[in-house]
Design an enzyme around this catalytic site. Structure first.
Site, short mmCIF file in Angstrom:
data_model
loop_
_atom_site.label_atom_id
_atom_site.label_comp_id
_atom_site.label_asym_id
_atom_site.label_seq_id
_atom_site.Cartn_x
_atom_site.Cartn_y
_atom_site.Cartn_z
CE LYS A 123 -11.71 1.15 -9.92
NZ LYS A 123 -10.58 0.30 -9.50
CE1 TYR B 127 -13.33 4.06 -8.39
CE2 TYR B 127 -15.52 3.36 -9.05
CZ TYR B 127 -14.35 3.13 -8.35
OH TYR B 127 -14.20 1.97 -7.64
CG ASP C 187 3.25 5.57 -5.99
OD1 ASP C 187 2.18 5.22 -6.52
OD2 ASP C 187 3.74 6.72 -6.13
CB VAL C 188 0.18 0.83 -7.98
CG1 VAL C 188 0.00 -0.21 -6.89
CG2 VAL C 188 -0.89 1.90 -7.94
CG ASP D 13 -2.16 0.86 1.04
OD1 ASP D 13 -3.26 0.26 0.90
OD2 ASP D 13 -2.05 2.10 1.00
N1 LIG Z 1 -15.52 0.03 -1.62
C1 LIG Z 1 -16.31 -0.05 -2.66
O1 LIG Z 1 -17.53 0.08 -2.52
C2 LIG Z 1 -15.72 -0.31 -4.03
C3 LIG Z 1 -16.64 -0.58 -5.07
C4 LIG Z 1 -16.12 -0.84 -6.33
C5 LIG Z 1 -14.76 -0.88 -6.56
N2 LIG Z 1 -13.89 -0.61 -5.53
C6 LIG Z 1 -12.47 -0.68 -5.84
O2 LIG Z 1 -11.84 -1.56 -4.92
C7 LIG Z 1 -10.47 -1.21 -4.78
C8 LIG Z 1 -10.13 -1.11 -3.30
O3 LIG Z 1 -10.86 -0.03 -2.76
P1 LIG Z 1 -11.42 0.01 -1.27
O4 LIG Z 1 -12.87 0.22 -1.36
O5 LIG Z 1 -10.87 -1.11 -0.49
O6 LIG Z 1 -10.83 1.41 -0.81
P2 LIG Z 1 -9.69 1.78 0.25
O7 LIG Z 1 -9.53 3.24 0.11
O8 LIG Z 1 -10.03 1.20 1.56
O9 LIG Z 1 -8.41 0.99 -0.31
C9 LIG Z 1 -7.64 1.43 -1.39
C10 LIG Z 1 -6.20 1.40 -0.96
O10 LIG Z 1 -5.37 1.77 -2.08
C11 LIG Z 1 -4.28 2.50 -1.55
N3 LIG Z 1 -3.67 3.32 -2.61
C12 LIG Z 1 -4.08 4.49 -3.12
N4 LIG Z 1 -3.20 4.94 -4.02
C13 LIG Z 1 -2.20 4.02 -4.09
C14 LIG Z 1 -0.99 3.93 -4.84
N5 LIG Z 1 -0.63 4.90 -5.69
N6 LIG Z 1 -0.21 2.84 -4.67
C15 LIG Z 1 -0.57 1.87 -3.80
N7 LIG Z 1 -1.69 1.90 -3.05
C16 LIG Z 1 -2.49 2.98 -3.19
C17 LIG Z 1 -4.89 3.35 -0.45
O11 LIG Z 1 -3.90 3.80 0.48
C18 LIG Z 1 -5.89 2.40 0.16
O12 LIG Z 1 -5.40 1.74 1.30
C19 LIG Z 1 -10.27 0.08 -5.55
O13 LIG Z 1 -9.72 -0.21 -6.82
C20 LIG Z 1 -11.69 0.60 -5.71
O14 LIG Z 1 -11.82 1.43 -6.83
C21 LIG Z 1 -14.35 -0.31 -4.28
#
Ligand SMILES: NC(=O)c1ccc[n+]([C@@H]2O[C@H](COP(=O)([O-])OP(=O)(O)OC[C@H]3O[C@@H](n4cnc5c(N)ncnc54)[C@H](O)[C@@H]3O)[C@@H](O)[C@H]2O)c1
Length: 263
Positions: free
Chosen positions: A156, A152, A59-60, A36
């Site tokens: 996606k 977004y 950092d991705v 992360d």
């Molecule tokens: N929570 C939802 O309802 C939901 C729905 C659809 C899709 N998603 C997708 O699921 C995935 C995870 O999201 P989540 O809901 O767990 O949110 P979250 O914010 O809890 O987790 C995302 C994590 O990515 C990390 N991150 C951000 N930029 C980064 C980078 N440059 N390098 C490495 N890590 C980085 C953040 O620090 C965070 O911990 C995301 O791709 C999000 O778009 C989430």
């Protein structure tokens, strides 16, 4: 691919869904690295999950960071069998014209280039070994668009298209690809999307949030059965069917009379 004893790297592992995937993989007996951009988030989740899970700062958006993470995971566990490109960000709901260029670019760089970077780092080796699996996190908004969330949705849809093309490309090499399309799931991101934390709407949303470990278990099943599409929230089926029907209904005669097409 059986997950027991395999090595998995989950990006965004400090967040809700990434940690849910990591937890489910550990349940299956995998060796898991959570990466992360926020190392404190990743460390806390690795400690909570246990089972030998490790955490890494990552950092991705940076290929150098990917190279460092790859080396660190290999040093700890050996070669990566399962790569989960899960890190992602969202913007607040807003009119598209209010999205600033740097915000648009940031979402694309993390959500799309970040996935490309992960694939770029691992695909050649997986192809050479004729083994491996990549799971890319899209969203239901990568299938069913939502107004005021266009940036977004663009990111996606890109992840979904990239992954489906990649699935075709990598299948002959014995490398699997899955796409996770989550609906509303408990995480910092989904909590952050709520306009007014104490409102009735926020309470309604909270009740509708799925617990991330269940998404993780669905991902684990998809890896074990080499399944492309992972739908965890089936309530959006009608919306998706309506969208597909509208696209199919737009297929009439060719725009150019007499156009032979590929036939
Ligand atoms: N929570 C939802 O309802 C939901 C729905 C659809 C899709 N998603 C997708 O699921 C995935 C995870 O999201 P989540 O809901 O767990 O949110 P979250 O914010 O809890 O987790 C995302 C994590 O990515 C990390 N991150 C951000 N930029 C980064 C980078 N440059 N390098 C490495 N890590 C980085 C953040 O620090 C965070 O911990 C995301 O791709 C999000 O778009 C989430």
């Amino acid at each position: 691919m059986e997950l027991a004893g395999k090595v998995a790297l989950v990006t965004g592992g400090g967040g809700g869904i990434g940690a849910g995937i990591a937890e489910a993989f550990v349940e299956k007996g995998a060796k898991v690295a959570l990466s992360d951009v926020n190392p404190d988030y990743a460390r806390a989740e690795a400690e909570r999950i246990g089972g030998g899970a490790i955490s890494l700062q990552h950092d991705v958006t940076s290929l150098d960071s990917w190279a460092r993470v790859k080396s660190a995971v290999e040093a700890e566990f050996g070669q990566v069998d399962v790569l989960c490109n899960n890190a992602g960000v969202a913007l607040p709901f807003q009119p598209f014209e209010d999205v600033e260029p740097d915000e648009f670019a940031r979402v694309m760089t993390i959500n799309v280039t970040g996935v490309y970077n992960g694939c770029k780092t691992f695909i050649a080796e997986m192809k050479a070994r004729k083994a491996g699996h990549i799971v890319n996190t899209s969203s239901l908004n990568g299938l069913v668009p939502f107004g005021s969330f266009a940036t977004y949705c663009a990111s996606k849809f890109a992840v979904a298209g990239m992954s489906e093309a990649l699935c075709q490309e990598l299948a002959p090499f014995g490398v699997g690809v899955s796409i996770l399309y989550p609906g509303l799931t408990r995480s910092r991101m989904s909590e952050g999307q709520m306009p007014d934390q104490d409102s009735e709407a926020a309470e309604f949303m909270r009740r509708a949030m799925m617990e991330p470990v269940w998404l993780g278990r669905a991902v684990a099943r998809a890896v074990e059965t080499n399944t492309l599409h992972i739908i965890t929230h089936p309530e959006h089926r009608d919306g998706l069917a309506a969208r597909f029907d509208a696209i199919l209904a737009a297929h009439g005669d060719p725009a150019q009379p007499g156009y032979p097409g590929y036939t």
